[in-house]
Write an enzyme that holds these catalytic residues in place. Structure first.
Site, PDB file in Angstrom:
ATOM      1  N   TYR A  56      -1.632  34.814  -3.455  1.00 45.90           N
ATOM      2  CA  TYR A  56      -2.047  36.145  -4.027  1.00 45.90           C
ATOM      3  C   TYR A  56      -1.002  37.018  -3.778  1.00 45.90           C
ATOM      4  O   TYR A  56      -1.022  37.867  -4.893  1.00 45.90           O
ATOM      5  CB  TYR A  56      -3.430  36.249  -2.926  1.00 45.90           C
ATOM      6  N   CYS A  60       3.553  45.947   2.377  1.00 44.23           N
ATOM      7  CA  CYS A  60       4.942  46.704   2.171  1.00 44.23           C
ATOM      8  C   CYS A  60       5.596  45.912   0.982  1.00 44.23           C
ATOM      9  O   CYS A  60       5.580  44.523   1.095  1.00 44.23           O
ATOM     10  CB  CYS A  60       5.821  46.778   3.354  1.00 44.23           C
TER      11      CYS A  60
END
Ligand code: SF4
Length: 485
Positions: A258, A16
């Site tokens: 990442y 999200c």
């Protein structure tokens, strides 16, 4: 068949991104831009809720921000000077429009819209208790639990009810809440998921990452602190509250590896610089004689630059990524599944032929992608293929709002490094150490009181995992070991 691209399917996925704007004419348009910059944090659905001083307006849809919020009629219908939005990749709750955020409810105090990044690790237990007490849920999202806890709290003011609700939840949450009184931005006491605050003249902006501030021209002010509630009243007055007992912060270390975009600033640090430092540390810990350092695009690029600079081995783009292939594409069937890999990434043959390659990637999840990339290098004529990974082995699932396969599917949970090397058919494979990762973040080592959540590497979860404990009295992985043993 609509499926996820195979290269992307083998990644942990941040699920999200959230963005809020308080005090700007046409706030929804700015939120759409902010969400666009956060699209990498969730591609399944997007939603925006606005407040015009009299009523709330919402548009939620499956799919990308562009395509849903690039239409004038949609943005114009989202009236008002305050708006918040959400991009989503589902972790908790099935993929359905009723789970798309912001979620909204009419409470005794008025409207309440909430956008949530994270995962509540005792949501199932709380939900069960609420249902027993008569609550009727509209979605399967863990976020709705917060709304019901606010609705049923015995405290008088909305802010006290909200704090009362948050004191009952465990896990990770960065939230942007809109009420008729104003906007509230907050982070869980450990600050596991990120949330930053920015300013554009008199407008206050909240975002999961600073890149989303950049896109609307807002200046980064600071991170919302772990355990902090920042309240922006409708008139613009700002206040900060810290209602939780003080605890040492544990932000997600994988944001640096990442999830965050490299052009973001997290905790006053450039994510790009941290990734380069990780690559340099990896070169120190796992050197190899080779001709070229080749990143797995795009996520391996900064670490590969760091590795190349530290090792003195030339950096080259040995894999070229097509920017015109979306994250999902129509796959004609299993028989030609492997074609999908080359659709998005292709070996730069002339460069690779006869060379000893060091491939740099950010992580290995199931290992299927690494196997395909090593194979691609060999087919292009590489003399040797050595894989270096800019994170420690991912051995544990995340329960804090990141989509990880169950533990039994994680390659590093099943095999040691030697077994993984064989699995991906590499000539050698090495991961940065956990201490090395902390060194790249400026620490001397991980230490007894680590400064980050690193549970997917270490298995040391910084919060209770109530639902998991209730769900899984027997360790799935132990069961698998029994079966294969
Ligand atoms: S378990 Fe891993 S991915 Fe999840 S919050 Fe912790 S460090 Fe981040």
């Amino acid at each position: 068949m609509l499926t996820t691209h195979p290269f992307d399917d083998d990644k942990l996925r941040e699920e999200c991104g959230i963005f809020g704007v308080s005090g700007m004419e046409g706030a929804a348009a700015a939120v759409a831009l902010g969400l666009h910059a956060l699209q990498h944090r969730g591609q399944e659905a997007a939603g925006i809720t606005s407040w015009d001083g009299n009523q709330f307006h919402t548009h939620r849809a499956m799919g990308h921000v562009a395509g849903n919020f690039d239409r004038d009629d949609v943005i114009r219908a989202l009236h008002g000077n305050s708006a918040c939005g959400h991009v989503r990749y589902s972790t908790t709750g099935e993929t359905a429009i009723r789970n798309v955020q912001p979620l909204y409810a009419e409470l005794a105090s008025g409207g309440f819209a909430v956008a949530h990044n994270g995962n509540i690790s005792n949501a199932m237990r709380l939900r069960r208790d609420l249902v027993r007490r008569g609550a009727i849920f509209q979605s399967t999202s863990d976020t709705e639990v917060i709304i019901h806890l606010v609705a049923t709290s015995q405290y008088r003011t909305l802010i006290d009810r909200f704090i009362d609700a948050l004191k009952q939840v465990e896990g990770a949450y960065s939230l942007i809440v809109m009420t008729p009184e104003g906007m509230i931005a907050c982070r869980d006491p450990l600050g596991i998921r990120p949330l930053v605050m920015g300013k554009l003249d008199d407008t206050i902006v909240f975002a999961s990452e600073t890149v989303a501030l950049d896109v609307v021209g807002a200046e980064y002010v600071r991170d919302v602190e772990p355990g902090e509630l920042v309240i922006v009243k409708a008139g613009g007055e700002i206040s900060s509250h810290k209602p939780f007992p003080q605890s040492a912060a544990r932000p997600c270390i994988f944001e640096y590896v990442y999830f965050s975009r490299p052009d973001s600033i997290a905790e006053d640090r450039s994510v790009y610089s941290v990734r380069k430092a990780i690559g340099a540390q990896l070169a120190t810990e796992a050197p190899i004689e080779a001709d070229l350092v080749v990143p797995v695009p795009d996520s391996g690029v900064p670490a590969a630059i760091g590795y190349a600079q530290e090792s003195g081995i030339p950096f080259e783009l040995g894999i070229i990524r097509s920017h015109y292939v979306g994250r999902t594409f129509i796959q004609p069937g299993d028989k030609v599944r492997h074609l999908g890999v080359k659709l998005k990434h292709n070996a730069n043959r002339e460069l690779i032929k006869g060379k000893r390659i060091v491939l740099i990637d950010d992580s290995i999840v199931r290992g299927t992608t690494s196997l395909k990339i090593v194979q691609m290098m060999r087919e292009a004529g590489a003399a040797e293929v050595h894989m270096r990974i800019a994170s420690p082995p991912t051995r544990h699932s995340c329960f804090y709002g990141v989509d990880t396969p169950e533990r039994t599917k994680l390659l590093a949970a099943k095999l040691d490094v030697g077994g993984m090397t064989d699995f991906i058919h590499a000539d050698s494979l090495a991961f940065i150490s956990i201490d090395g990762l902390y060194k790249a973040l400026g620490e001397s080592s991980r230490a007894a009181q680590p400064k980050y959540c690193d549970a997917c590497f270490t298995g040391e979860y910084p919060t209770p995992l109530t639902d998991q404990d209730e769900l899984a009295p027997v360790d799935q992985f132990a069961l698998l070991e029994e079966r294969v043993g």
